[in-house]
Design an enzyme around this catalytic site. Structure first.
Site, PDB file in Angstrom:
ATOM      1  N   SER A 126       8.699   8.628   6.480  1.00 38.62           N
ATOM      2  CA  SER A 126       7.243   8.558   6.678  1.00 38.62           C
ATOM      3  C   SER A 126       6.596   9.884   7.044  1.00 38.62           C
ATOM      4  CB  SER A 126       6.902   7.505   7.739  1.00 38.62           C
ATOM      5  OG  SER A 126       7.044   6.210   7.190  1.00 38.62           O
ATOM      6  N   TYR A 167       0.810  -1.204   9.593  1.00 36.55           N
ATOM      7  CA  TYR A 167       1.527  -0.098   8.956  1.00 36.55           C
ATOM      8  C   TYR A 167       2.092  -0.557   7.623  1.00 36.55           C
ATOM      9  CZ  TYR A 167       4.361   4.182   8.994  1.00 36.55           C
ATOM     10  OH  TYR A 167       4.906   5.407   8.718  1.00 36.55           O
TER      11      TYR A 167
END
Length: 398
Positions: free
Chosen positions: A61, A179
């Site tokens: 990420s 998320y």
């Protein structure tokens, strides 16, 4: 008093079961990389060599910062606006439905979900701020149930984009925070607007201008980057360390801006340094300054969802009790000091315990890079926090 270098050496000594190895770096606003150190070993195997200071990492990420920059470049060019619906470029997002439990709080009996049409449009800002309603399938039981109903496996770590992230929404766009794959879609938007595969787009507009030679979505096209990959390790339940496989496919089917990049600390620090610069290369200064602004309305459901999420602790080692968190464009935004992260910072990380931060007010950025599982490993988080506190002291800004 024990110095950080002594803590680092002790933590990465062979056989300690703390961390096998890591690469650390910090840069100031002039581009001076005033701290750079590789400590420990490539893996936990007894004959493992020292970790390569120029080694490459699966960014996971940490890719999201680069995906955000790619999308914001399109805003700078006037190709799209932040608050413009993206469906003209990404029609796959035009008709996503909202998934809801049939029986709130009960996921164990009968039909567990229902779908209804969304009434709001997804904008680029929604994608960049995780407020679109798109979540990772492995993170939410409703989406896992939806996958099961379609006789599909979770696709979060598949290296696919359209199949993985064209999932039902958890809420109306803009009405919450979760998320997920929004920045993967934002990267795809940049690719489509410029009629280039995302790898080629980034090579032309991000990697090339900053002379990044060790960054790619496509290991197969760059043997040197693949050869330099740092090995992945994992902490077993008894606390010992063992070798582990990478969780992302080496040859992914699509260029995924949310988690598919490989890079070195040297390359990544050039990106962080550019965000510190008074004359940034990749974006206009106005756009960079806008990245360091809270994007979520105080007291909103989105802020409450963010505060309740466990993911930000795993990515940043910031505790929810520290408070003062929001979302910027590119990462978590700190509205007050939060542990080792100072007020006014953007900060985020990657699944195998990587953490980065940028603070424009103080002209300081840093990166802690490892390939250690599971995410949020406490030993790794403790060492990353020690490192960040150390570089504030070294920079004379503690």
């Amino acid at each position: 008093m024990t110095s950080f270098d002594e803590i680092l050496a002790a933590s990465t000594a062979r056989g300690t079961n703390i961390v096998p190895g890591c690469v650390l770096a910090a840069v100031d606003k002039t581009g001076n990389k005033f701290y750079s150190k590789a400590a420990g070993y490539d893996s936990v195997l007894p004959n493992s060599p020292r970790i390569n200071p120029h080694g490459t990492f699966w960014l996971a990420s940490c890719s999201k910062l680069i995906g955000t920059i790619a999308a914001l470049q399109c805003v700078d060019r006037g190709q799209i606006k932040l608050d413009e619906p993206v469906e003209r470029v990404i029609p796959e997002l035009a008709s996503l439905q909202i998934i809801e439990p049939v029986r709130p709080g009960n996921m164990t009996t009968g039909d567990v979900f229902t779908l209804r049409p969304a009434t709001k449009k997804i904008t680029l800002r929604h994608l960049l701020c995780h407020t679109s309603g798109i979540s990772y399938d492995m993170f939410h039981p409703l989406l896992m149930a939806w996958r099961t109903s379609r006789q599909e496996e979770p696709l979060m770590l598949s290296g696919k984009l359209v199949e993985a992230y064209a999932t039902p929404l958890l809420f109306e766009p803009g009405d919450g925070w979760t998320y997920g794959g929004g920045i993967d879609w934002a990267g795809e938007l940049a690719a489509r607007l410029n009629e280039l595969p995302l790898e080629h787009y980034c090579q032309k507009y991000i990697f090339g201008p900053l002379n990044l030679n060790s960054t790619t979505f496509r290991l197969g096209d760059h043997p040197y980057i693949k050869e330099q990959l740092v090995s992945t390790s994992e902490r077993a339940k008894d606390g010992t360390l063992k070798p582990a496989a990478r969780l992302w496919p080496d040859e992914s089917q699509e260029d995924c801006a949310g988690g598919g990049l490989y890079s070195s600390s040297n390359d990544y620090m050039k990106i962080l340094g550019d965000l510190l610069s008074d004359e940034p290369t990749l974006l206009t200064r106005w756009t960079v300054e806008g990245m360091f602004q809270p994007q979520l309305e105080n007291g909103s459901r989105a802020v409450k969802d963010l505060e309740a999420a466990t993911i930000f602790g795993a990515m940043t080692s910031i505790r929810a009790s520290d408070g003062g968190i929001n979302w910027g464009l590119g990462g978590l935004y700190t509205e007050k000091d939060a542990g080792s992260i100072r007020k006014g910072s953007l900060v985020w990380g990657g699944l195998p315990n990587l953490v980065w931060f940028v603070n424009r007010e103080h002209g300081l950025a840093g990166l802690y890079a490892s390939q250690m599982l599971p995410p949020g490993d406490p030993q790794s988080g403790k060492l990353a926090n020690e490192f960040m506190n150390h570089i504030w002291r070294v920079a004379g800004k503690a």
